[in-house]
Design a protein around this motif. Structure first.
Motif, PDB file in Angstrom:
ATOM      1  N   LEU A 230     -15.471  -8.991  44.913  1.00 25.29           N
ATOM      2  CA  LEU A 230     -14.680  -9.125  43.685  1.00 25.29           C
ATOM      3  C   LEU A 230     -15.415  -8.600  42.453  1.00 25.29           C
ATOM      4  CD1 LEU A 230     -13.242 -12.749  44.129  1.00 25.29           C
ATOM      5  CD2 LEU A 230     -12.098 -10.574  44.608  1.00 25.29           C
ATOM      6  N   ILE A 231     -16.711  -8.392  42.578  1.00 22.75           N
ATOM      7  CA  ILE A 231     -17.524  -8.014  41.428  1.00 22.75           C
ATOM      8  C   ILE A 231     -17.340  -6.532  41.097  1.00 22.75           C
ATOM      9  CG2 ILE A 231     -19.869  -7.849  40.520  1.00 22.75           C
ATOM     10  CD1 ILE A 231     -18.911 -10.703  40.861  1.00 22.75           C
ATOM     11  N   THR A 232     -17.170  -6.254  39.793  1.00 20.97           N
ATOM     12  CA  THR A 232     -17.058  -4.871  39.321  1.00 20.97           C
ATOM     13  C   THR A 232     -17.708  -4.753  37.955  1.00 20.97           C
ATOM     14  OG1 THR A 232     -15.529  -3.078  38.732  1.00 20.97           O
ATOM     15  CG2 THR A 232     -14.799  -5.323  38.275  1.00 20.97           C
ATOM     16  N   THR A 233     -18.171  -3.560  37.644  1.00 22.05           N
ATOM     17  CA  THR A 233     -18.675  -3.289  36.293  1.00 22.05           C
ATOM     18  C   THR A 233     -17.648  -2.537  35.458  1.00 22.05           C
ATOM     19  OG1 THR A 233     -19.702  -1.226  37.072  1.00 22.05           O
ATOM     20  CG2 THR A 233     -21.083  -3.222  37.059  1.00 22.05           C
ATOM     21  N   ASP A 234     -16.515  -2.211  36.051  1.00 21.33           N
ATOM     22  CA  ASP A 234     -15.480  -1.455  35.346  1.00 21.33           C
ATOM     23  C   ASP A 234     -14.377  -2.418  34.893  1.00 21.33           C
ATOM     24  OD1 ASP A 234     -13.652   0.319  34.343  1.00 21.33           O
ATOM     25  OD2 ASP A 234     -13.797   1.739  36.023  1.00 21.33           O
ATOM     26  N   ALA A 235     -14.604  -3.052  33.743  1.00 19.92           N
ATOM     27  CA  ALA A 235     -13.643  -4.031  33.237  1.00 19.92           C
ATOM     28  C   ALA A 235     -12.319  -3.382  32.884  1.00 19.92           C
ATOM     29  CB  ALA A 235     -14.221  -4.744  32.018  1.00 19.92           C
ATOM     30  N   THR A 236     -12.369  -2.163  32.369  1.00 15.55           N
ATOM     31  CA  THR A 236     -11.133  -1.480  31.980  1.00 15.55           C
ATOM     32  C   THR A 236     -10.232  -1.233  33.182  1.00 15.55           C
ATOM     33  OG1 THR A 236     -12.267  -0.411  30.116  1.00 15.55           O
ATOM     34  CG2 THR A 236     -10.184   0.562  30.850  1.00 15.55           C
ATOM     35  N   ALA A 237     -10.822  -0.759  34.273  1.00 14.44           N
ATOM     36  CA  ALA A 237     -10.032  -0.526  35.480  1.00 14.44           C
ATOM     37  C   ALA A 237      -9.436  -1.833  36.001  1.00 14.44           C
ATOM     38  CB  ALA A 237     -10.894   0.133  36.555  1.00 14.44           C
ATOM     39  N   LEU A 238     -10.197  -2.908  35.878  1.00 16.23           N
ATOM     40  CA  LEU A 238      -9.714  -4.201  36.364  1.00 16.23           C
ATOM     41  C   LEU A 238      -8.477  -4.652  35.590  1.00 16.23           C
ATOM     42  CD1 LEU A 238     -10.031  -6.700  38.145  1.00 16.23           C
ATOM     43  CD2 LEU A 238     -11.683  -7.601  36.476  1.00 16.23           C
ATOM     44  N   VAL A 239      -8.502  -4.559  34.257  1.00 17.24           N
ATOM     45  CA  VAL A 239      -7.355  -5.041  33.476  1.00 17.24           C
ATOM     46  C   VAL A 239      -6.161  -4.091  33.556  1.00 17.24           C
ATOM     47  CG1 VAL A 239      -8.835  -6.332  31.895  1.00 17.24           C
ATOM     48  CG2 VAL A 239      -8.148  -4.006  31.285  1.00 17.24           C
ATOM     49  N   LYS A 240      -6.413  -2.863  34.019  1.00 17.27           N
ATOM     50  CA  LYS A 240      -5.308  -1.897  34.168  1.00 17.27           C
ATOM     51  C   LYS A 240      -4.571  -2.036  35.500  1.00 17.27           C
ATOM     52  CE  LYS A 240      -6.750   1.904  31.126  1.00 17.27           C
ATOM     53  NZ  LYS A 240      -7.159   3.332  31.088  1.00 17.27           N
ATOM     54  N   ARG A 241      -5.111  -2.845  36.389  1.00 15.90           N
ATOM     55  CA  ARG A 241      -4.446  -3.020  37.682  1.00 15.90           C
ATOM     56  C   ARG A 241      -3.049  -3.611  37.493  1.00 15.90           C
ATOM     57  NH1 ARG A 241      -8.498  -6.102  41.732  1.00 15.90           N
ATOM     58  NH2 ARG A 241      -6.451  -6.915  42.369  1.00 15.90           N
ATOM     59  N   GLY A 242      -2.083  -3.058  38.098  1.00 19.45           N
ATOM     60  CA  GLY A 242      -0.709  -3.510  37.914  1.00 19.45           C
ATOM     61  C   GLY A 242      -0.386  -4.841  38.534  1.00 19.45           C
ATOM     62  N   ASP A 243      -1.285  -5.355  39.411  1.00 21.57           N
ATOM     63  CA  ASP A 243      -0.981  -6.611  40.088  1.00 21.57           C
ATOM     64  C   ASP A 243      -1.619  -7.829  39.418  1.00 21.57           C
ATOM     65  OD1 ASP A 243      -3.579  -5.853  40.711  1.00 21.57           O
ATOM     66  OD2 ASP A 243      -3.534  -6.755  42.720  1.00 21.57           O
ATOM     67  N   ILE A 244      -2.319  -7.634  38.293  1.00 24.46           N
ATOM     68  CA  ILE A 244      -2.972  -8.742  37.606  1.00 24.46           C
ATOM     69  C   ILE A 244      -1.962  -9.483  36.722  1.00 24.46           C
ATOM     70  CG2 ILE A 244      -4.745  -9.394  35.928  1.00 24.46           C
ATOM     71  CD1 ILE A 244      -5.879  -8.527  38.614  1.00 24.46           C
ATOM     72  N   ASP A 245      -1.901 -10.797  36.896  1.00 23.78           N
ATOM     73  CA  ASP A 245      -0.989 -11.617  36.089  1.00 23.78           C
ATOM     74  C   ASP A 245      -1.651 -12.175  34.834  1.00 23.78           C
ATOM     75  OD1 ASP A 245       1.548 -11.925  37.810  1.00 23.78           O
ATOM     76  OD2 ASP A 245      -0.054 -12.366  39.239  1.00 23.78           O
ATOM     77  N   VAL A 246      -2.902 -12.607  34.966  1.00 21.01           N
ATOM     78  CA  VAL A 246      -3.611 -13.230  33.848  1.00 21.01           C
ATOM     79  C   VAL A 246      -5.027 -12.678  33.768  1.00 21.01           C
ATOM     80  CG1 VAL A 246      -4.348 -15.406  32.788  1.00 21.01           C
ATOM     81  CG2 VAL A 246      -2.300 -15.361  34.231  1.00 21.01           C
ATOM     82  N   VAL A 247      -5.430 -12.298  32.573  1.00 18.80           N
ATOM     83  CA  VAL A 247      -6.811 -11.885  32.320  1.00 18.80           C
ATOM     84  C   VAL A 247      -7.494 -12.992  31.527  1.00 18.80           C
ATOM     85  CG1 VAL A 247      -8.293 -10.271  31.057  1.00 18.80           C
ATOM     86  CG2 VAL A 247      -6.360  -9.411  32.392  1.00 18.80           C
ATOM     87  N   VAL A 248      -8.614 -13.468  32.048  1.00 16.05           N
ATOM     88  CA  VAL A 248      -9.410 -14.481  31.355  1.00 16.05           C
ATOM     89  C   VAL A 248     -10.606 -13.779  30.724  1.00 16.05           C
ATOM     90  CG1 VAL A 248     -10.844 -16.532  31.625  1.00 16.05           C
ATOM     91  CG2 VAL A 248      -8.696 -16.336  32.895  1.00 16.05           C
ATOM     92  N   GLU A 249     -10.680 -13.810  29.400  1.00 18.39           N
ATOM     93  CA  GLU A 249     -11.756 -13.117  28.682  1.00 18.39           C
ATOM     94  C   GLU A 249     -12.756 -14.122  28.143  1.00 18.39           C
ATOM     95  OE1 GLU A 249     -14.045 -12.273  25.527  1.00 18.39           O
ATOM     96  OE2 GLU A 249     -12.033 -12.754  24.775  1.00 18.39           O
ATOM     97  N   VAL A 250     -13.975 -14.103  28.697  1.00 12.20           N
ATOM     98  CA  VAL A 250     -15.034 -14.998  28.233  1.00 12.20           C
ATOM     99  C   VAL A 250     -16.332 -14.216  28.002  1.00 12.20           C
ATOM    100  CG1 VAL A 250     -14.138 -17.159  29.174  1.00 12.20           C
ATOM    101  CG2 VAL A 250     -15.477 -15.660  30.651  1.00 12.20           C
ATOM    102  N   ILE A 251     -16.178 -12.951  27.555  1.00  8.52           N
ATOM    103  CA  ILE A 251     -17.366 -12.144  27.282  1.00  8.52           C
ATOM    104  C   ILE A 251     -17.805 -12.277  25.827  1.00  8.52           C
ATOM    105  CG2 ILE A 251     -17.016 -10.474  29.128  1.00  8.52           C
ATOM    106  CD1 ILE A 251     -15.715  -8.593  27.172  1.00  8.52           C
ATOM    107  N   GLY A 252     -16.866 -12.619  24.931  1.00  9.01           N
ATOM    108  CA  GLY A 252     -17.203 -12.817  23.525  1.00  9.01           C
ATOM    109  C   GLY A 252     -17.381 -11.512  22.771  1.00  9.01           C
ATOM    110  N   GLY A 253     -17.615 -11.637  21.459  1.00  8.90           N
ATOM    111  CA  GLY A 253     -17.816 -10.466  20.610  1.00  8.90           C
ATOM    112  C   GLY A 253     -16.514  -9.760  20.277  1.00  8.90           C
ATOM    113  N   ILE A 254     -16.627  -8.697  19.501  1.00  4.24           N
ATOM    114  CA  ILE A 254     -15.445  -7.966  19.043  1.00  4.24           C
ATOM    115  C   ILE A 254     -15.054  -6.864  20.019  1.00  4.24           C
ATOM    116  CG2 ILE A 254     -14.405  -6.712  17.121  1.00  4.24           C
ATOM    117  CD1 ILE A 254     -15.170  -9.668  16.549  1.00  4.24           C
ATOM    118  N   GLU A 255     -15.949  -5.969  20.292  1.00  5.24           N
ATOM    119  CA  GLU A 255     -15.712  -4.923  21.280  1.00  5.24           C
ATOM    120  C   GLU A 255     -16.751  -5.047  22.387  1.00  5.24           C
ATOM    121  OE1 GLU A 255     -13.185  -3.182  21.518  1.00  5.24           O
ATOM    122  OE2 GLU A 255     -12.328  -2.958  19.524  1.00  5.24           O
ATOM    123  N   PRO A 256     -16.376  -4.787  23.633  1.00  3.53           N
ATOM    124  CA  PRO A 256     -15.091  -4.231  24.095  1.00  3.53           C
ATOM    125  C   PRO A 256     -13.978  -5.262  24.303  1.00  3.53           C
ATOM    126  CG  PRO A 256     -16.534  -4.518  25.962  1.00  3.53           C
ATOM    127  CD  PRO A 256     -17.338  -4.955  24.764  1.00  3.53           C
TER     128      PRO A 256
END
Length: 429
Positions: free
Chosen positions: A60-86
């Motif tokens: 399940l581990i990936t370093t490509d966060a952008t590709a992960l959130v672009k997956r069409g089958d994702i229902d919920v994204v949990v963001e706990v990285i903090g900061g402004i960008e990315p």
């Protein structure tokens, strides 16, 4: 119950993220029963993929966060990285690709929440962020939903556990600031660089979020007046005790008496020992809400840490997943009042001022004259002298902050005033 699982993408796997993943795994059956469908961890975006993460499938581990959130089958994204960008770009990308978002990112919400709200509404998705303020304490949802039919006039609270721990130790043990900070660091309450906590930046971000929700208007981090608590001394606590008070770093959000503006501020303040916030100890948080119909409410509990924050995150995940099953969304931004945020100078409160003065006749009269010239009424005066030096403590009646600032500047110019040792507001009376 439907059988196709709702898929969750996790951005960040530190203290909070790893606990979110653990609870999702160990309580999968309970979560499915509460939601009405299975919920599945579908991917975890991290910066260091080689780090051992017990209980998480390495696939399940990936370093490509952008590709992960672009997956069409994702229902919920949990963001706990903090900061402004990315974080901002990842959240808006998630909305664009059909996922709702649960975030704990107080800094981003305080700085640019309007952009996130707009993106969520544009794409018909949810934005939930209970974990952004006060950890496990249910606070955002009560303000957004339970009190939605009421008029909130004031929100005042302790929203940073590190600073409350330090001030509590200074009060209960007589320790100095640095000694109390060292203990907080040793126990893991304070970061190696505690600036965000002790200078009030963390609490200010939370104050912006709370003010925006409470008053249905947009309040950004830059709108919040901020003072840190590094100058609070043992002498301040001694003086507070003489007044029947203690000292807390408070986030205070208020609606003006005429209802035409709001203020948001963070600073140390004396509060009476009889006030519920005065008894909040150690690293706990508490928020005191004053509403027109509901009256006075207080929310209390652990305000930080992996497990408490993960609890708030997963509460949002359950709510968002239920919404998706019902093909609905929860509350979005409510900023219809468009109230301006007044400057700190307009805030009216009481003040405790400690002066080092020459111990000779006429000094008190000179000081009183300065207060009178600036329209600040004196409530009590306490003077103690020794060897030609004296300490003069003045407690005022309620006055605008701008008037107090002018008074202090004028006092500094008096030959008989050797220094202004302390200025502290008095709240909660």
């Amino acid at each position: 119950m439907r059988t196709r699982p709702l898929k969750v993408a996790l951005l960040g796997c530190g203290v909070v993220g790893s606990e979110v993943a653990r609870i999702m795994t160990t309580h999968a059956d309970d979560l499915a029963a509460r939601i009405g469908a299975p919920v599945e961890l579908a991917g975890v975006a991290v910066r260091r993929p080689d780090k051992v993460r017990g209980g998480i499938d390495p696939a399940l581990i990936t370093t490509d966060a952008t590709a992960l959130v672009k997956r069409g089958d994702i229902d919920v994204v949990v963001e706990v990285i903090g900061g402004i960008e990315p974080a901002r770009a990842l959240i808006t990308t998630a909305f664009e690709h059909g996922a709702s978002v649960v975030s704990a990112n107080k800094a981003l919400l305080a700085q640019d929440g309007a952009t996130l709200y707009a993106a969520a509404e544009r794409h018909g998705q949810d934005l939930y962020y209970e974990a952004a303020v006060a950890g496990a304490i249910p606070l955002i949802r009560p303000l957004r939903e339970s009190l939605a039919g009421d008029k909130i006039n004031r929100v005042m609270g302790i929203v940073n556990g590190t600073t409350n721990f330090i001030l509590d130790k200074m009060d209960s043990t007589g320790a100095g600031y640095q000694e109390a900070l060292d203990e907080a660091t040793a126990l893991g309450y304070a970061e190696a660089d505690p600036t965000a906590d002790v200078e009030g930046f963390d609490a200010a971000a939370k104050a912006a979020i709370l003010a925006g929700i409470a008053f249905h208007t947009r309040v950004r981090l830059d709108d919040v007046y901020r003072e840190g608590m590094t100058e609070v001394t043992a002498a301040d606590f001694a003086s507070a005790r003489q007044m029947g008070c203690t000292i807390k770093l408070l986030a205070i959000c208020e609606r003006a008496a005429d209802g035409e503006s709001v203020t948001a501020r963070v600073h140390p303040a004396m509060i009476p020992l009889s006030h519920p916030l005065a008894s909040v100890r150690e690293a706990y948080n508490a928020v005191f809400v004053e509403a027109e119909a509901a009256g006075q409410l207080m929310f209390y509990g652990p305000g930080a840490g992996g497990s408490p924050t993960a609890s708030a995150v997963l509460g949002d995940v359950v709510a968002v997943c239920r919404n998706r099953l019902n093909e609905a969304t929860g509350p979005g931004e409510s900023a219809y009042t468009q109230l301006p945020v007044s400057p700190m100078g307009d805030v009216v409160t009481r003040y405790h001022i400690s002066l080092d003065v020459a111990d000779k006749p006429g000094v008190l009269a000179q000081v009183a004259t300065v207060f009178a010239e600036h329209g600040v009424s004196i409530d009590t005066v306490r003077q103690q002298g020794k060897d030609g030096e004296a300490s003069l403590v003045v407690v005022t009646h309620r006055a605008p902050d701008a008037a107090l600032s002018g008074t202090v500047e004028a006092l500094r110019k008096l030959d008989t005033v050797r220094g202004v040792a302390s200025i502290m507001r008095v709240e909660g009376e």
